[in-house]
Design a protein around this motif. Sequence first.
Motif, short mmCIF file in Angstrom:
data_model
loop_
_atom_site.label_atom_id
_atom_site.label_comp_id
_atom_site.label_asym_id
_atom_site.label_seq_id
_atom_site.Cartn_x
_atom_site.Cartn_y
_atom_site.Cartn_z
N VAL A 136 0.85 -1.20 0.00
CA VAL A 136 0.00 0.00 0.00
C VAL A 136 0.88 1.25 0.00
N TYR B 195 0.29 3.21 -3.38
CA TYR B 195 -0.78 4.19 -3.17
C TYR B 195 -0.64 5.43 -4.05
N ALA C 33 -6.45 5.14 1.73
CA ALA C 33 -5.51 4.04 1.95
C ALA C 33 -5.42 3.70 3.43
#
Length: 152
Positions: free
Chosen positions: A16, A20, A34
């Motif tokens: 992530v 992201y 996120a």
Amino acid sequence: GTELLFTGGSAGGVGVFVNYPYVKETVTWMPVKALPDAGWFLTTIAPYSKKSVPVPKMLKEGMAAWRGLPGTKCMDALGADAYQCYSGPIAYLYMPQPLSDLMVCKAQTDAWTVGHDGVKMPPDANELVWLYELAAEVRETFVLDKVVNVFS
């Protein structure tokens, strides 16, 4: 309204942090939030066990294999040290705005980190001291990086 929640745990949390910026830039038709659950691995603290592979070495070796898409801001800023874009505390500094769209979730003595770094459960007195130092360093990165949303 519809929103995209981009999330992952542990190594997925690293994913992530790394991806992201790309996802937020690419998905323009809906808001993107996120939630990296863990993945906030420190590159600065030495492993408790001398047998453990230091996180920077793992990130350097893993970068090519993982083929993530770290944000160009991070990659451009760090150049040859771009492997650090895989570390939450470093990647966070280059996250897209607004930072309120990103919630960091991190155990201060993450089970993977503790096991990787050679601490056996239950910890002995010396390991316990090291764990307290690790937790303090994690908290310090939240302050230094001015993390807007954190659960720890």
